[in-house]
Design an enzyme around this catalytic site. Structure first.
Site, PDB file in Angstrom:
ATOM      1  N   ALA A  36     -21.583  69.106 -13.375  1.00 64.02           N
ATOM      2  CA  ALA A  36     -22.524  69.644 -14.382  1.00 64.02           C
ATOM      3  C   ALA A  36     -23.286  68.529 -15.096  1.00 64.02           C
ATOM      4  CB  ALA A  36     -21.776  70.496 -15.405  1.00 64.02           C
ATOM      5  N   LYS A  38     -21.409  65.849 -17.104  1.00 66.26           N
ATOM      6  CA  LYS A  38     -20.661  65.322 -18.262  1.00 66.26           C
ATOM      7  C   LYS A  38     -20.681  63.790 -18.295  1.00 66.26           C
ATOM      8  CE  LYS A  38     -16.921  67.306 -16.793  1.00 66.26           C
ATOM      9  NZ  LYS A  38     -17.417  68.016 -15.588  1.00 66.26           N
ATOM     10  N   ARG A  65     -13.414  56.488  -6.623  1.00 67.64           N
ATOM     11  CA  ARG A  65     -14.680  56.539  -5.876  1.00 67.64           C
ATOM     12  C   ARG A  65     -15.274  55.133  -5.875  1.00 67.64           C
ATOM     13  NH1 ARG A  65     -16.461  61.523  -9.553  1.00 67.64           N
ATOM     14  NH2 ARG A  65     -15.294  63.143  -8.468  1.00 67.64           N
ATOM     15  N   ARG A 158     -24.360  63.859  -4.799  1.00 66.38           N
ATOM     16  CA  ARG A 158     -23.526  62.779  -5.344  1.00 66.38           C
ATOM     17  C   ARG A 158     -22.706  62.098  -4.248  1.00 66.38           C
ATOM     18  NH1 ARG A 158     -19.400  64.045 -10.259  1.00 66.38           N
ATOM     19  NH2 ARG A 158     -18.053  64.679  -8.538  1.00 66.38           N
ATOM     20  N   ARG A 169     -14.110  72.516  -5.716  1.00 63.44           N
ATOM     21  CA  ARG A 169     -14.802  72.290  -6.988  1.00 63.44           C
ATOM     22  C   ARG A 169     -15.773  73.426  -7.299  1.00 63.44           C
ATOM     23  NH1 ARG A 169     -14.681  66.524  -8.918  1.00 63.44           N
ATOM     24  NH2 ARG A 169     -12.828  65.742  -7.889  1.00 63.44           N
ATOM     25  N   ASN A 192     -27.272  71.869 -18.921  1.00 64.84           N
ATOM     26  CA  ASN A 192     -27.881  70.618 -18.459  1.00 64.84           C
ATOM     27  C   ASN A 192     -28.854  70.899 -17.316  1.00 64.84           C
ATOM     28  OD1 ASN A 192     -28.522  67.992 -17.795  1.00 64.84           O
ATOM     29  ND2 ASN A 192     -26.570  67.594 -16.768  1.00 64.84           N
TER      30      ASN A 192
HETATM   31  N1  ATP Z   1     -30.006  67.101 -15.582  1.00 65.56           N
HETATM   32  C1  ATP Z   1     -29.786  66.630 -14.361  1.00 65.56           C
HETATM   33  N2  ATP Z   1     -30.708  66.783 -13.396  1.00 65.56           N
HETATM   34  C2  ATP Z   1     -30.484  66.327 -12.144  1.00 65.56           C
HETATM   35  N3  ATP Z   1     -29.361  65.676 -11.737  1.00 65.56           N
HETATM   36  C3  ATP Z   1     -28.399  65.508 -12.671  1.00 65.56           C
HETATM   37  C4  ATP Z   1     -28.565  65.964 -14.012  1.00 65.56           C
HETATM   38  N4  ATP Z   1     -27.437  65.641 -14.686  1.00 65.56           N
HETATM   39  C5  ATP Z   1     -26.625  65.014 -13.823  1.00 65.56           C
HETATM   40  N5  ATP Z   1     -27.202  64.919 -12.612  1.00 65.56           N
HETATM   41  C6  ATP Z   1     -26.614  64.337 -11.382  1.00 65.56           C
HETATM   42  O1  ATP Z   1     -25.635  65.280 -10.947  1.00 65.56           O
HETATM   43  C7  ATP Z   1     -24.503  64.597 -10.395  1.00 65.56           C
HETATM   44  C8  ATP Z   1     -23.248  65.060 -11.143  1.00 65.56           C
HETATM   45  O2  ATP Z   1     -23.277  64.530 -12.456  1.00 65.56           O
HETATM   46  P1  ATP Z   1     -21.967  63.909 -13.114  1.00 65.56           P
HETATM   47  O3  ATP Z   1     -21.254  63.054 -12.146  1.00 65.56           O
HETATM   48  O4  ATP Z   1     -22.384  63.329 -14.413  1.00 65.56           O
HETATM   49  O5  ATP Z   1     -21.151  65.261 -13.345  1.00 65.56           O
HETATM   50  P2  ATP Z   1     -19.745  65.487 -14.020  1.00 65.56           P
HETATM   51  O6  ATP Z   1     -19.839  66.738 -14.776  1.00 65.56           O
HETATM   52  O7  ATP Z   1     -19.327  64.273 -14.769  1.00 65.56           O
HETATM   53  O8  ATP Z   1     -18.815  65.684 -12.760  1.00 65.56           O
HETATM   54  P3  ATP Z   1     -17.229  65.446 -12.616  1.00 65.56           P
HETATM   55  O9  ATP Z   1     -16.569  66.406 -13.531  1.00 65.56           O
HETATM   56  O10 ATP Z   1     -16.970  65.733 -11.172  1.00 65.56           O
HETATM   57  O11 ATP Z   1     -16.928  64.021 -12.963  1.00 65.56           O
HETATM   58  C9  ATP Z   1     -24.770  63.112 -10.533  1.00 65.56           C
HETATM   59  O12 ATP Z   1     -25.204  62.612  -9.283  1.00 65.56           O
HETATM   60  C10 ATP Z   1     -25.875  63.027 -11.581  1.00 65.56           C
HETATM   61  O13 ATP Z   1     -26.717  61.922 -11.374  1.00 65.56           O
HETATM   62  N1  LIG Z   2      -7.312  68.578 -17.857  1.00 67.40           N
HETATM   63  C1  LIG Z   2      -7.887  67.412 -17.558  1.00 67.40           C
HETATM   64  N2  LIG Z   2      -8.993  67.385 -16.797  1.00 67.40           N
HETATM   65  C2  LIG Z   2      -9.547  66.185 -16.545  1.00 67.40           C
HETATM   66  C3  LIG Z   2      -9.028  64.988 -17.045  1.00 67.40           C
HETATM   67  N3  LIG Z   2      -9.806  63.956 -16.620  1.00 67.40           N
HETATM   68  C4  LIG Z   2     -10.792  64.515 -15.902  1.00 67.40           C
HETATM   69  N4  LIG Z   2     -10.650  65.848 -15.851  1.00 67.40           N
HETATM   70  C5  LIG Z   2     -11.493  66.845 -15.194  1.00 67.40           C
HETATM   71  O1  LIG Z   2     -11.254  66.807 -13.816  1.00 67.40           O
HETATM   72  C6  LIG Z   2     -12.393  67.279 -13.119  1.00 67.40           C
HETATM   73  C7  LIG Z   2     -12.683  66.406 -11.944  1.00 67.40           C
HETATM   74  O2  LIG Z   2     -12.971  65.076 -12.321  1.00 67.40           O
HETATM   75  P1  LIG Z   2     -13.452  64.021 -11.234  1.00 67.40           P
HETATM   76  O3  LIG Z   2     -13.565  62.713 -11.967  1.00 67.40           O
HETATM   77  O4  LIG Z   2     -12.438  64.007 -10.146  1.00 67.40           O
HETATM   78  O5  LIG Z   2     -14.777  64.502 -10.717  1.00 67.40           O
HETATM   79  C8  LIG Z   2     -13.534  67.290 -14.147  1.00 67.40           C
HETATM   80  O6  LIG Z   2     -13.772  68.655 -14.494  1.00 67.40           O
HETATM   81  C9  LIG Z   2     -12.981  66.563 -15.330  1.00 67.40           C
HETATM   82  O7  LIG Z   2     -13.456  67.087 -16.561  1.00 67.40           O
HETATM   83  C10 LIG Z   2      -7.855  65.051 -17.852  1.00 67.40           C
HETATM   84  O8  LIG Z   2      -7.310  64.064 -18.339  1.00 67.40           O
HETATM   85  N5  LIG Z   2      -7.331  66.270 -18.062  1.00 67.40           N
END
Ligand code: ATP
Ligand SMILES: Nc1nc2c(ncn2[C@@H]2O[C@H](COP(=O)(O)O)[C@@H](O)[C@H]2O)c(=O)[nH]1
Length: 218
Positions: A36, A38, A65, A158, A169, A192
């Site tokens: 999403a 984050k 990763r 990604r 996921r 977002n």
């Molecule tokens: N508003 C947006 N428009 C287009 N692409 C986006 C936007 N926000 C994020 N992205 C892209 O979407 C992908 C997922 O974003 P990100 O890794 O920040 O998600 P996340 O919620 O942190 O995922 P996870 O929980 O798996 O760590 C990334 O490649 C990022 O560059």
């Molecule tokens: N309950 C918890 N969820 C967590 C924690 N750290 C990350 N996360 C969530 O896992 C998924 C996948 O993360 P990814 O880095 O493998 O893409 C994502 O929704 C995170 O918010 C935690 O400590 N506790």
């Protein structure tokens, strides 16, 4: 793993009082489906406000990763070691997500709180519910994608997932998108779609906390 404040035992009220008395910055929980945005929003926030935020580094059993660093993005660990830590009471919450274990250790949060900066936790919706049982009192923010189609495209682009983990996921995302509608679960839901707009919204939600920490540091 270091021990420390325990948020779920019987002197909860006592500690709630002491937390308030010390007027620590309020932590922030960022949640929402994988992909999403984050991390994207959080990294930008931390870069633009250097020294105001600290990331609570979670533990996970998933593999790093490319580009991720142990101790910075996650503490990468084995199932056995993580389970031992959980059994030992070292975690404030933990969850199984997409075939891996994730969890927030007490020391991860305490290390950030000790610096009097805004602690950011990135956890899934199970983690949100568990944190609600503690006295951490964070601001709960859900970051949601504009649609499942766009989420899938972002996750595919990604290039971090196998087809199997991507499908897991996406399944979890459907559940998350449904559950996050629950009244009162989140203080704010940010869609977002346009990154700039989502980022401005995030900053706006946190403006009071940011101002307080800036003042405390000046
Ligand atoms: N508003 C947006 N428009 C287009 N692409 C986006 C936007 N926000 C994020 N992205 C892209 O979407 C992908 C997922 O974003 P990100 O890794 O920040 O998600 P996340 O919620 O942190 O995922 P996870 O929980 O798996 O760590 C990334 O490649 C990022 O560059
Ligand atoms: N309950 C918890 N969820 C967590 C924690 N750290 C990350 N996360 C969530 O896992 C998924 C996948 O993360 P990814 O880095 O493998 O893409 C994502 O929704 C995170 O918010 C935690 O400590 N506790």
């Amino acid at each position: 793993m270091r021990g420390g404040v325990i948020w779920t035992d019987s002197d909860l009220l006592q500690r709630k009082t002491s937390f308030r008395a010390m007027s620590r910055p309020r932590p922030v929980v960022l949640s929402g489906p994988s992909g999403a945005g984050k991390s994207t929003l959080m990294k930008r926030l931390m870069k633009e406000h250097e020294g105001l935020f600290g990331f609570s580094v979670s533990h996970t059993t998933r593999n790093p990763r490319p580009g991720e660093e142990d101790g910075k993005d996650y503490h990468y660990t084995s199932r056995e070691a993580m389970q031992k830590g959980i059994d030992n009471g070292d975690f404030i919450e933990n969850a199984e997500f997409s075939g891996n274990m994730y969890g927030t250790s007490k020391s991860a949060v305490e290390d950030v709180l000790a610096k009097n900066v805004i602690c950011i936790l990135d956890v899934d919706i199970q983690g949100v519910r568990r944190i609600k049982d503690t006295d951490l009192n964070p601001i709960y923010i859900s970051v949601q994608p504009p649609s499942m189609e766009i989420l899938e495209k972002r996750l595919r682009d990604r290039q971090t997932e196998t087809e199997e983990s991507l499908q897991k996921r996406l399944d979890a995302a459907r559940t998350d998108m449904e559950l996050s509608k629950e009244d009162g679960l989140f203080d704010v839901v940010i869609i977002n779609d346009d990154l700039e707009r989502a980022y401005e919204e995030l900053k706006d939600v946190l403006s009071e906390e940011i101002k307080n920490v800036q003042e405390a540091q000046s």
